[in-house]
Design a protein around this motif. Structure first.
Motif, PDB file in Angstrom:
ATOM      1  N   VAL A 207     -28.988  30.596  28.242  1.00  7.89           N
ATOM      2  CA  VAL A 207     -28.943  29.393  27.412  1.00  7.89           C
ATOM      3  C   VAL A 207     -29.155  29.828  25.967  1.00  7.89           C
ATOM      4  CG1 VAL A 207     -30.224  27.297  26.798  1.00  7.89           C
ATOM      5  CG2 VAL A 207     -29.661  27.767  29.188  1.00  7.89           C
ATOM      6  N   GLN A 208     -28.357  29.273  25.075  1.00 10.90           N
ATOM      7  CA  GLN A 208     -28.427  29.735  23.693  1.00 10.90           C
ATOM      8  C   GLN A 208     -28.346  28.605  22.693  1.00 10.90           C
ATOM      9  OE1 GLN A 208     -24.241  31.360  22.738  1.00 10.90           O
ATOM     10  NE2 GLN A 208     -24.854  32.463  24.571  1.00 10.90           N
ATOM     11  N   ARG A 209     -28.836  28.914  21.496  1.00 14.11           N
ATOM     12  CA  ARG A 209     -28.774  27.932  20.414  1.00 14.11           C
ATOM     13  C   ARG A 209     -28.455  28.676  19.118  1.00 14.11           C
ATOM     14  NH1 ARG A 209     -32.576  24.998  16.921  1.00 14.11           N
ATOM     15  NH2 ARG A 209     -34.450  25.893  17.855  1.00 14.11           N
ATOM     16  N   GLN A 210     -27.518  28.133  18.361  1.00 18.18           N
ATOM     17  CA  GLN A 210     -27.185  28.708  17.062  1.00 18.18           C
ATOM     18  C   GLN A 210     -28.185  28.154  16.052  1.00 18.18           C
ATOM     19  OE1 GLN A 210     -24.814  30.959  16.796  1.00 18.18           O
ATOM     20  NE2 GLN A 210     -23.774  30.681  18.772  1.00 18.18           N
ATOM     21  N   VAL A 211     -28.988  29.027  15.469  1.00 21.66           N
ATOM     22  CA  VAL A 211     -30.023  28.598  14.521  1.00 21.66           C
ATOM     23  C   VAL A 211     -29.535  28.889  13.098  1.00 21.66           C
ATOM     24  CG1 VAL A 211     -32.421  28.911  13.809  1.00 21.66           C
ATOM     25  CG2 VAL A 211     -31.796  29.139  16.228  1.00 21.66           C
ATOM     26  N   PRO A 212     -29.355  27.841  12.268  1.00 20.12           N
ATOM     27  CA  PRO A 212     -28.864  28.084  10.903  1.00 20.12           C
ATOM     28  C   PRO A 212     -29.752  29.094  10.179  1.00 20.12           C
ATOM     29  CG  PRO A 212     -28.844  25.744  11.393  1.00 20.12           C
ATOM     30  CD  PRO A 212     -29.556  26.409  12.542  1.00 20.12           C
ATOM     31  N   PHE A 213     -29.123  30.073   9.543  1.00 21.17           N
ATOM     32  CA  PHE A 213     -29.877  31.139   8.873  1.00 21.17           C
ATOM     33  C   PHE A 213     -29.171  31.427   7.546  1.00 21.17           C
ATOM     34  CE2 PHE A 213     -31.514  35.742   9.057  1.00 21.17           C
ATOM     35  CZ  PHE A 213     -32.794  35.379   8.686  1.00 21.17           C
ATOM     36  N   ASP A 214     -29.369  30.488   6.623  1.00 23.09           N
ATOM     37  CA  ASP A 214     -28.671  30.548   5.335  1.00 23.09           C
ATOM     38  C   ASP A 214     -29.522  31.329   4.336  1.00 23.09           C
ATOM     39  OD1 ASP A 214     -27.240  30.214   3.052  1.00 23.09           O
ATOM     40  OD2 ASP A 214     -27.539  28.037   2.905  1.00 23.09           O
ATOM     41  N   PRO A 312     -38.052  29.816   5.840  1.00 20.34           N
ATOM     42  CA  PRO A 312     -37.609  31.170   6.202  1.00 20.34           C
ATOM     43  C   PRO A 312     -38.553  32.264   5.696  1.00 20.34           C
ATOM     44  CG  PRO A 312     -36.182  30.260   4.507  1.00 20.34           C
ATOM     45  CD  PRO A 312     -37.070  29.138   4.963  1.00 20.34           C
ATOM     46  N   ARG A 313     -39.228  32.026   4.556  1.00 17.36           N
ATOM     47  CA  ARG A 313     -40.132  33.074   4.043  1.00 17.36           C
ATOM     48  C   ARG A 313     -41.291  33.337   5.003  1.00 17.36           C
ATOM     49  NH1 ARG A 313     -37.592  30.969   0.063  1.00 17.36           N
ATOM     50  NH2 ARG A 313     -36.929  32.274  -1.679  1.00 17.36           N
TER      51      ARG A 313
END
Ligand code: GLA
Length: 406
Positions: A207-214, A312-313
């Motif tokens: 099972v997978q999820r695309q996690v936004p990583f901008d 993200p930091r």
């Protein structure tokens, strides 16, 4: 810093050049050109063979395959990157036996073997490859080669494979044909990653999820530091780590270490107090292996929570803590990786860790965009001062997974 990603026009041109080269090698046009990327893993190391969590992202570096079907069932492979000394290797799938060759052609051969073994109606093909994924740098050049081959054959023969199944077949090719006991992370990353995202993958059920990583939008950069120390997963150290994890799971009475909740870790470690260390003096003992895997799964969950919260930091210290665990508990780091992480921290990076199997290969470093050049410079200086060869440093831009280009 070198960035081989290039704009879309360059990528298109590269695909056309690969098709042109196919025509020169085989004397006819290919039916298509496919691509699969290398990867870095953001967090979740040595968890994939414990049914745990991983979070890789695809690099802009890709392996391209131009391919055409053949009616006689034969697989012919040719590499533009020096593999096989420019010769065409001819493989007869019916005659393929696991661990027969020992060269790069084992990977495409293994894919043809795994597809046939699975009962899929795959025929022959001519394939020409061109790759920008650094080999032996811990960036999964072999998974890129496997996945691009599987995707080309899937589409040439209308096999209708889902990306998850394709990744499983590619892993089987590597495990059972090439003979490397890797987990499922690298093949899934190459098959399933998407532009601008990290891929959260539960390796138990895929099972997978695309996690936004901008990264750019947040003013951040993720640097890859290729230490240029080469290490093959095929030799015993990787298998020793796997064995130690399996031993821990058996001793704790669970199917896999994934089943040990973080809150139960102290009790689990107490319960393992009587377990003796492993056969390899340089490897982890059972308790240290269990501690690494259980805390690493927790770090993946914490990283996702921060990314979902738009922080993200905040993942920086988790990356660095992951490195300490891989260095001290799991013992898969090396002097050059430790130095890269240490120098990055001293130069003000937000966090850093080795990525991939370890024992060499690459580290990832999270930095403020404005500090990227300074941090890269400091790492390079530290390598020079320690007498190590200069590392190769470039940005990891979260990129697309496997796809058809032409
Ligand atoms: C290598 C293997 C993966 C995974 C990593 C460590 O890259 O191919 O399956 O086990 O090491 O996280």
């Amino acid at each position: 810093m070198t960035d081989t990603s290039g704009p879309a026009a360059d990528r298109e041109q590269r695909a056309r050049r690969t098709a042109e080269r196919f025509r020169e090698v085989y004397g006819a046009a290919p039916a298509g050109v496919w691509a699969a990327p290398g990867r870095v893993n953001l967090i979740g190391e040595h968890t994939d063979y414990n049914d745990g969590f991983v979070m890789p992202l695809a690099l802009p570096h890709t392996t391209l395959a131009a391919a055409a079907p053949r009616a006689d069932g034969v697989l012919r492979v040719h590499s533009g990157d020096g593999g096989g000394n420019g010769r065409i290797a001819e493989l007869r799938p019916a005659a393929l036996r696991p661990a027969s060759g020992g060269g790069w052609a084992d990977y495409p051969a293994g894919i043809a073997w795994a597809l046939r073994e699975a009962g899929l109606p795959v025929g022959g093909a001519d394939l020409h490859y061109d790759s920008t994924v650094p080999v032996g740098a811990g960036l999964s050049s072999s998974a890129a080669l496997e996945v691009v081959t599987a995707l080309a054959l899937d589409e040439l023969y209308g096999l209708g494979l889902t990306r998850q199944r394709l990744a499983r077949l590619a892993q089987r090719a590597e495990n059972a044909f090439v003979g490397v006991p890797c987990g499922i992370m690298d093949q899934t990353a190459a098959a399933c990653c998407t532009d601008g995202h990290a891929l959260f993958l539960d390796t138990r059920d895929l099972v997978q999820r695309q996690v936004p990583f901008d990264l750019a939008g947040a003013g951040l950069r993720l640097l890859v530091v290729d230490t240029r120390v080469r290490h093959e997963l095929g030799d015993g150290a990787y298998a020793q780590r796997r064995a130690m994890c399996e031993r821990g799971a058996r001793a704790l009475g669970v199917h896999a270490l994934r089943d040990v909740p973080y809150a139960h870790l102290p009790a689990a470690l107490d319960g393992l107090a009587a377990e003796r260390g492993g056969p390899d003096a340089d490897g982890p003992d059972v308790r240290a292996a269990v501690r690494h895997v259980v805390t690493e799964n927790r770090r993946v969950e914490d990283v996702i929570a921060h990314l979902d919260a738009g922080e993200p930091r905040a993942i920086g210290p988790l990356l660095t803590a992951g490195h300490a665990s891989l260095r001290d508990d799991f013992r898969v780091s090396c002097a050059e990786l430790d130095l890269a992480v240490e120098a990055a921290g001293a130069a003000g990076a937000l966090g850093a860790r080795m990525t991939g199997g370890g024992f060499g290969g690459s580290a990832v470093v999270l930095v403020e965009e404005a500090a990227a050049d300074t941090v890269a410079g400091r790492i390079t200086e530290a390598f020079a001062a320690a007498g190590h060869a200069a590392p190769r440093i470039f940005p990891a831009v979260p990129s697309a997974g496997a796809r058809r280009l032409l």
